[in-house]
Structure formats: structure tokens, C-alpha cells
Design an enzyme around this catalytic site. Sequence first.
Site, PDB file in Angstrom:
ATOM      1  CG  ASP A 202      -0.246   0.152   2.548  1.00 29.10           C
ATOM      2  OD1 ASP A 202       0.825  -0.475   2.730  1.00 29.10           O
ATOM      3  OD2 ASP A 202      -0.751   0.880   3.435  1.00 29.10           O
TER       4      ASP A 202
ATOM      5  CD  GLU B 148       4.249   0.980   7.104  1.00 30.35           C
ATOM      6  OE1 GLU B 148       5.042   1.264   7.993  1.00 30.35           O
ATOM      7  OE2 GLU B 148       3.888   1.808   6.241  1.00 30.35           O
TER       8      GLU B 148
END
Length: 459
Positions: A88, A153
Site C-alpha cells: 500500500d 502499513e
Amino acid sequence: MDKVIDFINVNRDRYIDEMKRYLAIPSISALPEHKGDVRKCAEWTRNEMQRIGLQNCRLEETPGHPVVYGEWLGAAGAPTILFYGHYDVQPVDPLHLWTSPPFEATIRDGEIYARGSADDKGQVFMHFKAVEAHLTQHGRLPVNMKFLIEGEEEVGSANLDNYIKGHKHLLTADVVVISDSPMFDRGIPSICYGLRGLTYFQIDMRGSKSDLHSGSFGGAVANPAMVLAQVLAQMKDKSGRIKIDGFYDDVVDLRPEERAEWEKLPFNEKKYKAELGAPKLFGETGYTTLERVWARPTFEVNGLLSGFTGEGAKTVLPAVAMAKVSMRLVPNQNPQKIGDLFEEYVKKVTPKTVELHITRMHGGKPWMTAFDNPYVQAAGRAIELGFGQRPVFNREGGSIPVVSTFQEELGVPCVLFGVGLPDENAHAPDEKLDLGNFHNGVIAAAYLYKEIGELKIGG
Ligand code: BES
Ligand code: ZN
């Protein structure tokens, strides 16, 4: 290793073409409208892992974005690396400050510009290419490997702790390897042995039920923007010390030997200041800049919102004011405990003239490891082989919340094997990754697997 390294050198350009496709997927975990893209990116990650020869590659569902898992476990008797990274990325705003579109990777002056190039898809991809080189050349890896690539994250890894706790057997390993950090400086590769922790809050204040005419009502009620500013101003004193009661109680002081080592690092404060475009550096008195960033806690205002901010002037007394604030934490501060102290303090210093609402957002524990452990030393040798230079050992100011979870839940050491650069604009416009470092990083990763493969299990 010769065949592996030759293969990496010959395939250099192909890697870049492939990486461009990975970087084209806008896997912004924070924005709900990109949920589909995040999943697409997870699928791309899984497909690539499958293509390079990893086994049992799959998406593992979580209450949020999926985790991608894959493995190669054919090196009987050798240690197992658990590689962790994230697919991500951060949001891209302000978009108009990007020189080229964030999801159309563009090469300028030996750097690839795109969101996620340094943080972290480019660095994850580097390991995929190192695995591919070993598997195509020898049909095997010199070490057992498990890959765990997450999609949350950048929003605090809220679901990963539970995932790890629920999959301890699947994730059993001897060492965790992560490439999600910068090296010390251009031309100065490093192994990072400490990260700061984090605790993040939103503060909302309300002074009236709706905005008020500042002439008719100014002087009658408190202005929440003003109250918020006064509260924030009480978080730190002039010397940069945080005033929250008990805040420093658990802070581990820097050891004199560590300070002496850092003194020797080639850190150019003038250049640093110029690169940041700061009129003057500022931080807690009594500590050098590196010490303040790597080993001292901070309180930061991430954003502020209140009242009229458009063009021209409007006489208004805003009803509400909001701030996003966070604290970076150092060993042995605990995010939960610091969060409690913060809430107590804000409540204590906020006058009764406003309604106060505090929302606790994400957080993570600080982390530090001894670097005399054999895995860290193996990583040092691999960096030297890939970059032609011995790494320095540093700490970093950023946070990777899951690192302490790995250490606590799986009981294994973590090695931070990052090849980004401090000026690569992570989280900012024009994020980039140096292609020379990427290439050397693929070679270093290929050596890392060999170096760790040759260690005895358990180090
Ligand atoms: N790659 C960074 C972590 C990092 C940054 C390590 C700088 C070393 C130096 C990671 O993707 C990140 O941005 N983490 C967040 C964590 C937060 C969202 C809980 C951070 O540090 O703000
Ligand atoms: Zn990041």
C-alpha cells in the site's frame, strides 16, 4: 553466485519495465475510493510472487485490506527468512506539486519517480527480483523464505497484529527481513537497528453550536481556534521539551558510546538544513540533530483546521477547531501509556469554555536491536557485496509498527535492509527511488539470502 549476479545485471532494464507496472496501481490504503485498487495491487503482488517461483502464493483476508503470503521452503536444514513489506502507498495530494503523474512511473536522472517507488513497492520488488534470479539460475534458494506483504502499513497496520497472532505457525522463522527504510545518505549504505514508535490523535474542540458573528458575540464566548492554539502551545516548552506529565519516565537515555559512534557519522548539518529549506533547525536542547531524530521523542502537529481560510476576510467566530497530533516514541515508551498521559494532560489544560473530544488513532511501539547478532552481521556483509562499501549502523526516526510485534510474537530478530535515500520524498510529492541503489539492492538481497542460508539455525 556468479550466475545469479550475471542474470541480475543482464535483466536490469526488464526489472524497471516490470516495476513501472507495479507502481502504476494506485494502492492508496487510506482512501476508501481506492479499495479496489488496493486489492488489484495485492493480486498483482501475488501473481508476481507466483511467477518468480514462490509457492502457496495467496491473498489472506483480514477485516481490512488483504495480506499477501507466499513461500519457498526447499532449503532443508537452512534458516528461514520471513520477509515483510507493504504494497500500500500514501495518498498523493497535493497532486499539482508532482513533476510527473504519481502513478505513471517516470525516469529522470537515474531515479524512478512514482508514489510507492521508495516506500515500499520498489523495495519489495527488489527482493522479488533477487528471488527470481536465484530460482531461474539454480532452481532453488539458498535459504527458506516466507513473504508477508501487507496492504495497511501506511494506515497503522491495524489488522496485522491479529493476523500474526493467529498465524504464528505459518509465520515461524529465524529472522525477519524488512526493506522499508532509507540508507544513511547517498553513497553511504546502512543497516538500521532502531525505529521510533508512534501514537496519533485527533483533538476536536467546540465553543458554540454554530459559527457566530464575531462582532455580536466576540468577547462573550471562547474562540475554539484560540483555545486549541493555547492548548497546543502548552505541549512543549521553549527548549523543545514535552510538558506532558510523566512523558519522559520510561525514556531510555542514549548511551555515551552510541552518541560517540553517531558523532563519527558523516552528517553535514549545513547541507541537511539547506535540503530541508528550513530557516533554522530546531529541537530539544542538549541533543544533536541525529540524536533528536533517532533517539528522542517528539510531539508534532500534523494538521490544523478551523474557521475561515478562504480568500479575503470574513468576520466569524468559528464553532469548532480540530488538530491532528502525534508523538514519536523511543525505547521504552509504550504507546498505550503515553496515549493515556497525553489525554490526561490535554483534559487538564483545556478550559471548560469548550467541549473537548479526543480520538485515539493508530500507533506502534518503538524498536531497537543489538547489532552484534549474526543476522544483522550477515546483512552487513550482503550490503558490502551489493554496494561495494561497508554499511554504517544507524537508527531512524520513522516507525514500522509491526517490527516489535514480530519480535514479541515470533521471538525472532528483525533486520532492516533498506536502500531508499533520505531525500526520496516518501509521503510527499515527487517520491522517487534511485535506480543504482535499486540495482545494487537486488544484488545485495541475493547475497543476503546466501549469507543467511549459511548460518546455523537460531543464528
Ligand atoms: N517506510 C516508512 C517507515 C520509515 C520511515 C522507516 C522513515 C524509517 C525511516 C513506513 O512506510 C511509514 O511511513 N510508517 C509510518 C507508520 C505509521 C503510519 C504508523 C510512519 O512512520 O509514519
Ligand atoms: Zn510510509
